[in-house]
Design a protein around this motif. Structure first.
Motif, short mmCIF file in Angstrom:
data_model
loop_
_atom_site.label_atom_id
_atom_site.label_comp_id
_atom_site.label_asym_id
_atom_site.label_seq_id
_atom_site.Cartn_x
_atom_site.Cartn_y
_atom_site.Cartn_z
N THR A 29 44.42 56.92 47.90
CA THR A 29 43.47 55.50 48.13
C THR A 29 42.26 55.77 47.25
O THR A 29 41.79 56.66 47.21
CB THR A 29 43.24 55.45 49.61
OG1 THR A 29 42.84 56.55 49.28
CG2 THR A 29 44.62 55.41 50.22
N ARG A 30 41.82 54.64 47.19
CA ARG A 30 40.99 54.56 45.83
C ARG A 30 40.31 53.94 46.29
O ARG A 30 40.29 52.55 45.91
CB ARG A 30 41.40 54.55 44.32
CG ARG A 30 42.18 55.58 43.59
CD ARG A 30 42.70 54.48 42.19
NE ARG A 30 43.85 55.76 41.75
CZ ARG A 30 44.88 55.17 40.86
NH1 ARG A 30 44.42 54.69 40.24
NH2 ARG A 30 45.82 56.59 40.42
N TYR A 31 38.85 53.83 46.55
CA TYR A 31 37.71 52.64 47.01
C TYR A 31 36.39 52.89 45.82
O TYR A 31 36.03 53.89 45.37
CB TYR A 31 37.28 53.30 48.41
CG TYR A 31 36.00 52.81 48.40
CD1 TYR A 31 36.24 51.23 48.70
CD2 TYR A 31 34.85 53.34 48.94
CE1 TYR A 31 34.79 50.56 49.35
CE2 TYR A 31 33.86 52.20 48.29
CZ TYR A 31 33.57 51.18 49.42
OH TYR A 31 32.70 50.89 49.67
N ILE A 60 40.32 47.96 47.29
CA ILE A 60 41.13 49.04 47.57
C ILE A 60 42.38 48.90 47.20
O ILE A 60 43.00 48.50 46.90
CB ILE A 60 41.17 49.84 48.86
CG1 ILE A 60 39.99 49.89 49.51
CG2 ILE A 60 41.48 51.27 48.92
CD1 ILE A 60 39.81 50.28 50.91
#
Length: 205
Positions: free
Chosen positions: A185-187, A193
């Motif tokens: 997961t990349r925020y 996201i």
């Protein structure tokens, strides 16, 4: 899977590094295929000399999405022991076209039957401001099943600038072959996201 992605994984399999004798050096190569593209990652570390216990660590991540857009991340890290298992490090990163000098401290905690936890605190000399980074990596193996969780948090004194969490669950087919499922997961503030999910193959210890 397009030709570029097949080529990426073929090169990864053929060029996968092996363990060095004596265990003073080791390397792994990993291929991750997900719904948005492919990712190849190589990690290697070795000791330099026997007096100061200097360690060199290399990590490279090369990605290609299904539109053919490439991405790259490379770091080179030198570290020395400073106090009770804590190591100080100097690092040079290349993220896309950006070169980022970095310094910090890290420590590996061996938790017995609970696995291991690695904590890394870094300062990134990124233009136009300094960034802080907290990097946690946990791992646990039970009856051939390997669980891993990696979390990276970046920010300044007053805001979070990004966060990434990676998870792996795999089965050790042999001592140097791990296969399983993985996800990230990349925020990034003010952006959707990103959650790539897929399967991975890792060659190396």
């Amino acid at each position: 899977m397009n030709r570029e992605q097949r080529t990426l994984l073929t090169i990864l399999a053929l060029a996968a590094p092996k363990s060095a004798a004596g265990g003073s050096s080791h390397a792994t190569a990993e291929g991750f295929v997900h719904q948005q593209g492919t990712l190849a990652e190589v990690k290697a570390n070795t000791s330099i000399g026997n007096v100061f216990n200097v360690r060199y660590f290399l990590r490279e991540r090369l990605g290609v999405d299904y539109k053919g857009n490439p991405s790259n991340f490379l770091l080179n890290d030198l570290s020395i022991p400073i106090w009770y298992g804590v190591r100080g490090s100097g690092q040079l990163r290349l993220a896309g076209q950006h070169l980022i000098p970095t310094t910090g401290v890290d420590r590996l905690f061996l938790l017995g039957g609970m696995g291991s936890l690695w904590l890394d605190l870094k300062v990134l000399f990124a233009d136009p401001e300094l960034l802080g980074e907290i990097h946690l990596v946990g791992g646990y193996t039970h009856q051939g099943v390997r669980f891993e969780l990696e979390h990276v948090l970046n920010g300044t004194q007053d805001r979070i600038t990004g966060a990434t969490t990676r998870g792996h669950v795999g089965y050790k087919v042999t001592d140097e072959l791990l296969v399983g499922i993985a996800g990230e997961t990349r925020y990034v503030p003010q952006k959707p996201i990103d959650i790539p999910l897929g399967v991975f193959v890792r060659i190396g210890p």
